[in-house]
Design an enzyme around this catalytic site. Structure first.
Site, PDB file in Angstrom:
ATOM      1  N   TRP A  98       0.852  -1.194   0.000  1.00 35.34           N
ATOM      2  CA  TRP A  98       0.000   0.000   0.000  1.00 35.34           C
ATOM      3  C   TRP A  98       0.886   1.242   0.000  1.00 35.34           C
ATOM      4  CZ3 TRP A  98      -5.129  -0.235  -0.591  1.00 35.34           C
ATOM      5  CH2 TRP A  98      -5.862   0.954  -0.431  1.00 35.34           C
ATOM      6  N   HIS A 128      -0.557  -5.035   7.300  1.00 33.08           N
ATOM      7  CA  HIS A 128      -1.581  -5.178   6.254  1.00 33.08           C
ATOM      8  C   HIS A 128      -0.957  -5.686   4.957  1.00 33.08           C
ATOM      9  CE1 HIS A 128      -4.533  -3.045   8.827  1.00 33.08           C
ATOM     10  NE2 HIS A 128      -3.405  -2.543   9.314  1.00 33.08           N
ATOM     11  N   HIS A 142      -4.561 -10.681   4.902  1.00 32.19           N
ATOM     12  CA  HIS A 142      -4.560 -10.233   6.297  1.00 32.19           C
ATOM     13  C   HIS A 142      -5.969  -9.841   6.728  1.00 32.19           C
ATOM     14  CE1 HIS A 142      -4.532  -6.380   4.185  1.00 32.19           C
ATOM     15  NE2 HIS A 142      -5.037  -5.857   5.286  1.00 32.19           N
ATOM     16  N   HIS A 148      -8.264  -0.776  13.719  1.00 29.52           N
ATOM     17  CA  HIS A 148      -7.701  -0.170  12.501  1.00 29.52           C
ATOM     18  C   HIS A 148      -8.297   1.225  12.263  1.00 29.52           C
ATOM     19  CE1 HIS A 148      -5.721   0.071   8.725  1.00 29.52           C
ATOM     20  NE2 HIS A 148      -6.617  -0.492   7.956  1.00 29.52           N
ATOM     21  N   HIS A 196     -14.631   0.883   5.715  1.00 25.88           N
ATOM     22  CA  HIS A 196     -13.993   0.244   6.874  1.00 25.88           C
ATOM     23  C   HIS A 196     -14.782   0.545   8.159  1.00 25.88           C
ATOM     24  CE1 HIS A 196     -10.314  -0.275   4.366  1.00 25.88           C
ATOM     25  NE2 HIS A 196     -10.076  -1.268   5.185  1.00 25.88           N
ATOM     26  N   GLU A 206      -8.619  -9.236   3.694  1.00 26.74           N
ATOM     27  CA  GLU A 206      -8.157  -8.598   2.460  1.00 26.74           C
ATOM     28  C   GLU A 206      -6.962  -9.343   1.874  1.00 26.74           C
ATOM     29  OE1 GLU A 206      -9.341  -4.010   3.665  1.00 26.74           O
ATOM     30  OE2 GLU A 206      -7.521  -4.872   4.507  1.00 26.74           O
TER      31      GLU A 206
HETATM   32 ZN   LIG Z   1      -6.006  -4.021   6.120  1.00 21.79          ZN
END
Ligand SMILES: [Zn+2]
Length: 214
Positions: A20, A50, A54, A60, A166, A178
């Site tokens: 990410w 992440h 995961h 989060h 989320h 994910e």
């Molecule tokens: Zn995540």
């Protein structure tokens, strides 16, 4: 049909895994090597929580939320429906879900989307145009009492709008799974076994996830 197959839906963790943007790079370093005279091979890993396949816990997105190690294994193991979404769909909306016309919504749903057609996405550079859920779809799943929702890319939410989806899922106590590799999996009902690492007090944790024939 072959019975009792064990289907690995986890992405391989390696330095070629896409990361990410802004997250720490995944690094695996040999700290000790037999080849260099050590008595054993020992590696050190540096990675975002992440990375690859995961789960996300409420912590989060909520400072007061619980962590991944507090998620009950009952949520992570049990019947799960893999839903093959139309590959032309760039965003899974509430309308897309209604159009599936499911009589019953199983408590665990894994979405196989156009993301699974991106060849070996888990070894390609990060892409922002992945298919994800809309906030409306997240609300819909919460109303259907889903307890786990998974997707075949690194986020359940669109790249540009990660927060609402989320927040809706996590505040409903839904486990987010994910980074699934669903390339070889066909639509249907399976037994999911998802085992995140038991890291204490953390908001996300890498997981080994498998499906088994029922
Ligand atoms: Zn995540």
């Amino acid at each position: 049909m072959m019975e009792n197959r064990i289907l690995d839906i986890s992405s391989p963790i390696s330095a070629s895994l896409p990361v990410w943007p802004g997250d720490p790079a995944l690094e695996i370093v040999a700290e000790m090597k037999i080849a260099d005279g050590a008595s054993a091979n020992v590696s050190r890993m540096t990675m975002s929580a992440h990375s690859g396949t995961h789960i996300d816990a409420p912590l989060h997105f909520f400072d007061s939320g619980y962590a991944t190690d507090e998620i009950s294994l009952e949520k992570l193991i049990g019947e799960a429906l893999v839903i093959q979404m139309d590959e032309r769909i760039p965003l899974i909306t509430e309308e897309c879900l209604q159009n599936l016309k499911l009589q019953v919504w199983p408590r665990r749903i894994l979405f196989k989307t156009v993301n699974s057609t991106y060849q070996n996405w888990s070894r390609q550079p990060f892409r922002k145009d992945f298919c994800a859920l809309s906030a409306g779809a997240a609300r819909f799943l919460a109303e259907k009492n889903v307890i786990l929702v998974g997707i075949d890319y690194l986020s359940i939410a669109p790249f540009d709008e990660p927060d609402a989806v989320h927040q809706i899922l996590l505040s409903a106590g839904i486990v987010i799974l994910e980074g699934l590799d669903l390339g070889e999996i066909s639509q249907g009902l399976y037994k999911l076994i998802c085992l995140p690492l038991k890291i204490v007090g953390i908001e996300g944790a890498p997981a080994r996830a498998i499906l088994m024939d029922l």
